[in-house]
Design a protein around this motif. Structure first.
Motif, PDB file in Angstrom:
ATOM      1  N   GLU A   1      68.652  56.233  52.057  1.00  0.00           N
ATOM      2  CA  GLU A   1      69.046  57.293  52.972  1.00  0.00           C
ATOM      3  C   GLU A   1      68.595  58.660  52.438  1.00  0.00           C
ATOM      4  OE1 GLU A   1      70.530  56.853  55.997  1.00  0.00           O
ATOM      5  OE2 GLU A   1      70.125  54.740  55.574  1.00  0.00           O
ATOM      6  N   PRO A   2      68.474  59.659  53.310  1.00  0.00           N
ATOM      7  CA  PRO A   2      67.961  60.969  52.877  1.00  0.00           C
ATOM      8  C   PRO A   2      68.669  61.558  51.667  1.00  0.00           C
ATOM      9  CG  PRO A   2      68.097  60.886  55.263  1.00  0.00           C
ATOM     10  CD  PRO A   2      68.715  59.610  54.766  1.00  0.00           C
ATOM     11  N   GLN A   3      69.987  61.395  51.585  1.00  0.00           N
ATOM     12  CA  GLN A   3      70.729  61.995  50.477  1.00  0.00           C
ATOM     13  C   GLN A   3      70.397  61.358  49.130  1.00  0.00           C
ATOM     14  OE1 GLN A   3      72.034  60.444  53.081  1.00  0.00           O
ATOM     15  NE2 GLN A   3      73.685  59.019  52.513  1.00  0.00           N
ATOM     16  N   LYS A   4      69.764  60.182  49.146  1.00  0.00           N
ATOM     17  CA  LYS A   4      69.414  59.518  47.893  1.00  0.00           C
ATOM     18  C   LYS A   4      68.120  60.052  47.280  1.00  0.00           C
ATOM     19  CE  LYS A   4      71.966  55.248  48.710  1.00  0.00           C
ATOM     20  NZ  LYS A   4      71.915  53.763  48.739  1.00  0.00           N
ATOM     21  N   PHE A   5      67.402  60.894  48.006  1.00  0.00           N
ATOM     22  CA  PHE A   5      66.193  61.510  47.469  1.00  0.00           C
ATOM     23  C   PHE A   5      66.586  62.756  46.672  1.00  0.00           C
ATOM     24  CE2 PHE A   5      64.580  58.715  50.625  1.00  0.00           C
ATOM     25  CZ  PHE A   5      63.230  58.498  50.377  1.00  0.00           C
ATOM     26  N   GLU A   6      67.412  62.547  45.655  1.00  0.00           N
ATOM     27  CA  GLU A   6      68.060  63.658  44.971  1.00  0.00           C
ATOM     28  C   GLU A   6      67.060  64.569  44.260  1.00  0.00           C
ATOM     29  OE1 GLU A   6      70.862  61.741  42.455  1.00  0.00           O
ATOM     30  OE2 GLU A   6      72.183  61.134  44.110  1.00  0.00           O
ATOM     31  N   LEU A   7      66.055  64.002  43.604  1.00  0.00           N
ATOM     32  CA  LEU A   7      65.079  64.816  42.884  1.00  0.00           C
ATOM     33  C   LEU A   7      64.343  65.758  43.836  1.00  0.00           C
ATOM     34  CD1 LEU A   7      63.505  62.235  40.398  1.00  0.00           C
ATOM     35  CD2 LEU A   7      64.962  64.187  39.830  1.00  0.00           C
ATOM     36  N   PHE A   8      63.948  65.221  44.975  1.00  0.00           N
ATOM     37  CA  PHE A   8      63.239  66.054  45.951  1.00  0.00           C
ATOM     38  C   PHE A   8      64.171  67.048  46.609  1.00  0.00           C
ATOM     39  CE2 PHE A   8      62.087  66.652  50.483  1.00  0.00           C
ATOM     40  CZ  PHE A   8      60.942  67.408  50.300  1.00  0.00           C
ATOM     41  N   ASN A   9      65.339  66.592  47.022  1.00  0.00           N
ATOM     42  CA  ASN A   9      66.259  67.432  47.797  1.00  0.00           C
ATOM     43  C   ASN A   9      66.676  68.696  47.052  1.00  0.00           C
ATOM     44  OD1 ASN A   9      66.143  65.489  49.793  1.00  0.00           O
ATOM     45  ND2 ASN A   9      68.096  64.538  49.255  1.00  0.00           N
TER      46      ASN A   9
END
Length: 235
Positions: A150-158
């Motif tokens: 899910e989008p929130q799991k792209f922590e490094l990018f986010n």
């Protein structure tokens, strides 16, 4: 004309699937006749998928070498179709070395460039994006492939400065995940989405329709295929 360049410079991030979905969207939703540039010459699945589609002209070339970029520019000059470029996993070095051949020709071609950079959740995906942004100007959208979560799991990018810089040039979109059994069928049989919706079992077709609708909405929301005069395209 517009060129949609789908990159990522890593194998397995989902570039081919984004290219396939975009070609499907432009031809089936927007009614366009396009040119698909398949630069993955060692495994040209996307090119072969659309080889028998009258709305898609397929051009296979290598963007690892200068001649490939020259051929790409010459092909743009000789056509009035929008282009979708499916880049190979190793394309980053070719872009850095030879991409100026295309970038320096865009004005004369009366063509705009729109990049889609597909990422997973790993750090090197962001580092490759940063390198690409340093070389290639213009509109750019980062594609979080939700196959990896899910989008929130792209922590490094986010939480990154790279995201902030990228969103000055475009936006971040979420590309929907598709069930493995449907993905495997598409790849193994080299089916276009149109053909798959004619031949797959009902459950598979329902899942493919769900995924297609989400992909189309993601492209529609950022204006892919907008403001072109279809009637002016000669085919």
């Amino acid at each position: 004309m517009k060129m949609y360049f789908v990159g990522g410079s890593k194998g397995g991030v989902g570039k081919s699937f984004v290219s396939m979905a975009m070609a499907d969207y432009l031809t089936q939703c927007k009614g366009r006749r396009i040119k698909l540039v398949e630069s993955d010459t060692s495994n040209p699945d996307v090119g072969k998928t659309f080889a028998q589609n009258d709305s898609v002209e397929v051009l296979s070339l290598s963007l690892d070498v200068a001649d490939g970029w020259i051929e790409l520019v010459n092909s743009c000059e000789a056509s009035d179709r929008d282009l979708v470029v499916n880049s190979a996993a190793r394309s980053g070095e070719g872009v850095e070395k030879f991409g100026g051949t295309l970038i320096g020709s865009l004005d004369e071609l009366h063509m705009s460039l729109c990049s889609f950079w597909v990422i997973n959740r790993q750090r090197d995906s962001l580092e490759l994006l940063k390198k690409y942004m340093e070389v290639v100007p213009g509109e750019l959208h980062v594609v979080r492939n939700n196959f990896y979560g899910e989008p929130q799991k792209f922590e490094l990018f986010n939480s990154s400065k790279t995201k902030t810089e990228a969103e000055k040039r475009g936006t971040t979109i979420d590309f929907p995940d598709l069930a493995d059994r449907v993905t495997d069928d598409l790849y193994s049989k080299r089916l276009s989405i149109v053909k798959a919706l004619e031949t797959m079992p009902l459950g598979n077709r329902a899942e493919l329709k769900r995924w297609r609708n989400l992909a189309w909405k993601a492209f529609e929301d950022i204006g892919v295929g907008a403001n072109n005069n279809t009637a002016e395209q000669k085919g």
